[in-house]
Design a protein around this motif. Structure first.
Motif, PDB file in Angstrom:
ATOM      1  N   GLU A  98       0.853  -1.200   0.000  1.00  0.00           N
ATOM      2  CA  GLU A  98       0.000   0.000   0.000  1.00  0.00           C
ATOM      3  C   GLU A  98       0.881   1.240   0.000  1.00  0.00           C
ATOM      4  OE1 GLU A  98      -2.562   1.414  -0.750  1.00  0.00           O
ATOM      5  OE2 GLU A  98      -4.037   1.555   0.854  1.00  0.00           O
ATOM      6  N   ASP A  99       0.427   2.283  -0.697  1.00  0.00           N
ATOM      7  CA  ASP A  99       1.219   3.505  -0.765  1.00  0.00           C
ATOM      8  C   ASP A  99       1.201   4.284   0.543  1.00  0.00           C
ATOM      9  OD1 ASP A  99      -1.477   4.131  -1.018  1.00  0.00           O
ATOM     10  OD2 ASP A  99      -1.239   5.418  -2.782  1.00  0.00           O
ATOM     11  N   ILE A 100      -0.004   4.540   1.079  1.00  0.00           N
ATOM     12  CA  ILE A 100      -0.098   5.407   2.250  1.00  0.00           C
ATOM     13  C   ILE A 100      -1.288   4.976   3.102  1.00  0.00           C
ATOM     14  CG2 ILE A 100      -1.450   7.149   0.993  1.00  0.00           C
ATOM     15  CD1 ILE A 100       0.058   9.310   2.614  1.00  0.00           C
ATOM     16  N   VAL A 101      -1.107   5.010   4.414  1.00  0.00           N
ATOM     17  CA  VAL A 101      -2.201   4.722   5.341  1.00  0.00           C
ATOM     18  C   VAL A 101      -2.575   6.030   6.024  1.00  0.00           C
ATOM     19  CG1 VAL A 101      -3.057   3.192   7.137  1.00  0.00           C
ATOM     20  CG2 VAL A 101      -1.090   2.513   5.750  1.00  0.00           C
ATOM     21  N   ASP A 102      -3.837   6.372   5.883  1.00  0.00           N
ATOM     22  CA  ASP A 102      -4.332   7.640   6.413  1.00  0.00           C
ATOM     23  C   ASP A 102      -5.290   7.303   7.571  1.00  0.00           C
ATOM     24  OD1 ASP A 102      -4.727  10.462   6.364  1.00  0.00           O
ATOM     25  OD2 ASP A 102      -6.444  10.251   5.055  1.00  0.00           O
ATOM     26  N   THR A 103      -6.592   7.257   7.327  1.00  0.00           N
ATOM     27  CA  THR A 103      -7.524   6.878   8.400  1.00  0.00           C
ATOM     28  C   THR A 103      -7.412   5.392   8.731  1.00  0.00           C
ATOM     29  OG1 THR A 103      -9.317   6.318   6.877  1.00  0.00           O
ATOM     30  CG2 THR A 103      -9.191   8.618   7.635  1.00  0.00           C
ATOM     31  N   GLY A 104      -6.955   4.613   7.780  1.00  0.00           N
ATOM     32  CA  GLY A 104      -6.874   3.155   7.964  1.00  0.00           C
ATOM     33  C   GLY A 104      -8.088   2.426   7.404  1.00  0.00           C
ATOM     34  N   ARG A 105      -9.074   3.164   6.926  1.00  0.00           N
ATOM     35  CA  ARG A 105     -10.324   2.531   6.479  1.00  0.00           C
ATOM     36  C   ARG A 105     -10.113   1.640   5.251  1.00  0.00           C
ATOM     37  NH1 ARG A 105     -14.012   6.098   4.795  1.00  0.00           N
ATOM     38  NH2 ARG A 105     -15.821   4.904   5.418  1.00  0.00           N
ATOM     39  N   THR A 106      -9.288   2.086   4.315  1.00  0.00           N
ATOM     40  CA  THR A 106      -9.051   1.304   3.095  1.00  0.00           C
ATOM     41  C   THR A 106      -8.443  -0.054   3.440  1.00  0.00           C
ATOM     42  OG1 THR A 106      -8.698   3.315   1.826  1.00  0.00           O
ATOM     43  CG2 THR A 106      -7.813   1.283   0.885  1.00  0.00           C
ATOM     44  N   LEU A 107      -7.398  -0.023   4.252  1.00  0.00           N
ATOM     45  CA  LEU A 107      -6.737  -1.284   4.581  1.00  0.00           C
ATOM     46  C   LEU A 107      -7.591  -2.158   5.479  1.00  0.00           C
ATOM     47  CD1 LEU A 107      -2.973  -0.395   5.006  1.00  0.00           C
ATOM     48  CD2 LEU A 107      -4.025  -1.914   3.326  1.00  0.00           C
ATOM     49  N   ASP A 129       3.023   6.268   6.431  1.00  0.00           N
ATOM     50  CA  ASP A 129       2.046   6.109   7.504  1.00  0.00           C
ATOM     51  C   ASP A 129       1.775   7.473   8.134  1.00  0.00           C
ATOM     52  OD1 ASP A 129       0.462   5.324   9.588  1.00  0.00           O
ATOM     53  OD2 ASP A 129       2.028   4.237  10.668  1.00  0.00           O
ATOM     54  N   LYS A 130       0.539   7.977   7.932  1.00  0.00           N
ATOM     55  CA  LYS A 130       0.133   9.226   8.601  1.00  0.00           C
ATOM     56  C   LYS A 130      -0.483   8.844   9.940  1.00  0.00           C
ATOM     57  CE  LYS A 130      -1.293  12.054   4.688  1.00  0.00           C
ATOM     58  NZ  LYS A 130      -2.452  12.744   4.117  1.00  0.00           N
ATOM     59  N   VAL A 131       0.380   8.601  10.890  1.00  0.00           N
ATOM     60  CA  VAL A 131      -0.030   8.014  12.173  1.00  0.00           C
ATOM     61  C   VAL A 131      -1.140   8.825  12.857  1.00  0.00           C
ATOM     62  CG1 VAL A 131       0.864   7.121  14.358  1.00  0.00           C
ATOM     63  CG2 VAL A 131       2.373   7.308  12.390  1.00  0.00           C
ATOM     64  N   LEU A 157       1.644   8.615  -5.699  1.00  0.00           N
ATOM     65  CA  LEU A 157       0.524   9.300  -5.035  1.00  0.00           C
ATOM     66  C   LEU A 157       0.057  10.484  -5.867  1.00  0.00           C
ATOM     67  CD1 LEU A 157       2.206   9.145  -1.610  1.00  0.00           C
ATOM     68  CD2 LEU A 157      -0.114   8.311  -1.999  1.00  0.00           C
ATOM     69  N   ASP A 158      -1.270  10.641  -5.917  1.00  0.00           N
ATOM     70  CA  ASP A 158      -1.815  11.676  -6.794  1.00  0.00           C
ATOM     71  C   ASP A 158      -2.611  12.732  -6.041  1.00  0.00           C
ATOM     72  OD1 ASP A 158      -4.151  10.020  -6.182  1.00  0.00           O
ATOM     73  OD2 ASP A 158      -5.132  11.156  -7.779  1.00  0.00           O
ATOM     74  N   PHE A 159      -2.852  13.826  -6.739  1.00  0.00           N
ATOM     75  CA  PHE A 159      -3.925  14.747  -6.413  1.00  0.00           C
ATOM     76  C   PHE A 159      -4.671  14.945  -7.726  1.00  0.00           C
ATOM     77  CE2 PHE A 159      -5.654  19.090  -6.320  1.00  0.00           C
ATOM     78  CZ  PHE A 159      -6.556  18.910  -5.281  1.00  0.00           C
TER      79      PHE A 159
HETATM   80  P1  IMP Z   1      -7.329   5.695   4.248  1.00  0.00           P
HETATM   81  O1  IMP Z   1      -8.413   4.743   3.847  1.00  0.00           O
HETATM   82  O2  IMP Z   1      -7.907   6.935   4.904  1.00  0.00           O
HETATM   83  O3  IMP Z   1      -6.245   5.088   5.069  1.00  0.00           O
HETATM   84  O4  IMP Z   1      -6.714   6.283   2.934  1.00  0.00           O
HETATM   85  C1  IMP Z   1      -5.888   5.574   2.123  1.00  0.00           C
HETATM   86  C2  IMP Z   1      -5.937   6.135   0.728  1.00  0.00           C
HETATM   87  O5  IMP Z   1      -6.206   7.549   0.702  1.00  0.00           O
HETATM   88  C3  IMP Z   1      -4.587   5.958   0.079  1.00  0.00           C
HETATM   89  O6  IMP Z   1      -4.467   4.707  -0.532  1.00  0.00           O
HETATM   90  C4  IMP Z   1      -4.556   7.121  -0.879  1.00  0.00           C
HETATM   91  O7  IMP Z   1      -5.176   6.747  -2.095  1.00  0.00           O
HETATM   92  C5  IMP Z   1      -5.384   8.199  -0.238  1.00  0.00           C
HETATM   93  N1  IMP Z   1      -4.556   9.203   0.472  1.00  0.00           N
HETATM   94  C6  IMP Z   1      -4.526   9.426   1.795  1.00  0.00           C
HETATM   95  N2  IMP Z   1      -3.668  10.418   2.104  1.00  0.00           N
HETATM   96  C7  IMP Z   1      -3.141  10.816   0.922  1.00  0.00           C
HETATM   97  C8  IMP Z   1      -2.154  11.812   0.572  1.00  0.00           C
HETATM   98  O8  IMP Z   1      -1.572  12.540   1.412  1.00  0.00           O
HETATM   99  N3  IMP Z   1      -1.866  11.930  -0.745  1.00  0.00           N
HETATM  100  C9  IMP Z   1      -2.446  11.165  -1.710  1.00  0.00           C
HETATM  101  N4  IMP Z   1      -3.362  10.218  -1.423  1.00  0.00           N
HETATM  102  C10 IMP Z   1      -3.709  10.049  -0.121  1.00  0.00           C
END
Ligand code: IMP
Length: 175
Positions: A98-107, A129-131, A157-159
């Motif tokens: 996985e590229d990035i973990v933010d809220t953790g919901r995706t994983l 990891d955005k802890v 990673l995109d915007f």
């Molecule tokens: P989560 O489900 O909130 O953990 O989000 C995970 C997904 O959100 C990642 O796989 C990314 O696609 C997207 N995401 C979260 N933070 C960023 C960021 O800073 N830049 C780009 N994509 C992000």
């Protein structure tokens, strides 16, 4: 709101060095086994491409995608496994890349889903990891870098589907 690239957070050289370390750790942990890599589209493709070449084991790769309804910036949007694996994983040693973990919901969603298929093991390797942002706990077995709560782009990673091709990771700031 217009945005522009902010400062570089992780240089290409730093990323490459850390990816090599992750690959070595994974190689040691799975020695003698075949590893099934699950690459989460689209953001993990560049990380996966570099990481898998640092893993000195037989590997199989499959791809999946999780779609977030809404504009992609709202973490409360409903999630759906929009592209499923094409291969069975029962009895396999599975590593989610996985590229990035933010809220953790995706994983959390993906992990729960894959566990129902009875892999021999299921671990997670995340580059970033955005802890601080975590809402749902997820076990991360390998992490590249813990980063601050800032929106980042590059290295996959995109915007709005842009910036994936940057060889480094940079913050994005409103102008
Ligand atoms: P989560 O489900 O909130 O953990 O989000 C995970 C997904 O959100 C990642 O796989 C990314 O696609 C997207 N995401 C979260 N933070 C960023 C960021 O800073 N830049 C780009 N994509 C992000």
């Amino acid at each position: 709101m217009p945005y522009e690239l902010g400062p570089t957070l992780l240089s290409a050289e730093r990323i490459a060095a850390r990816v090599a370390e992750l690959g070595a750790a994974i190689t040691a942990d799975y020695r003698g086994k075949t590893l099934f890599l699950v690459c989460v589209l689209k953001g993990s493709t560049i990380f996966w491409a570099d990481l898998c070449r640092r893993i000195e084991l037989p590997t199989v790769t499959d791809f999946c995608a999780v779609h977030c309804y809404g504009d992609g910036t709202d973490p409360s949007g409903a999630l759906l496994l929009s592209h499923d694996l094409s291969l069975p994983i029962a009895g396999q040693e599975v590593l989610i890349v996985e590229d990035i973990v933010d809220t953790g919901r995706t994983l959390h969603l993906l992990r729960s889903h894959l566990l129902t298929r009875h892999p021999a093991s299921l671990r997670i390797c995340a580059l970033l990891d955005k802890v601080e942002r975590r809402e749902v706990p997820v076990p991360l077995d390998y992490v590249g870098f813990a980063i601050p709560n800032e929106f980042v782009v590059g290295y996959g990673l995109d915007f709005a589907q842009q910036y994936r091709n940057l060889p480094y990771v940079a913050t994005l700031k409103a102008t």
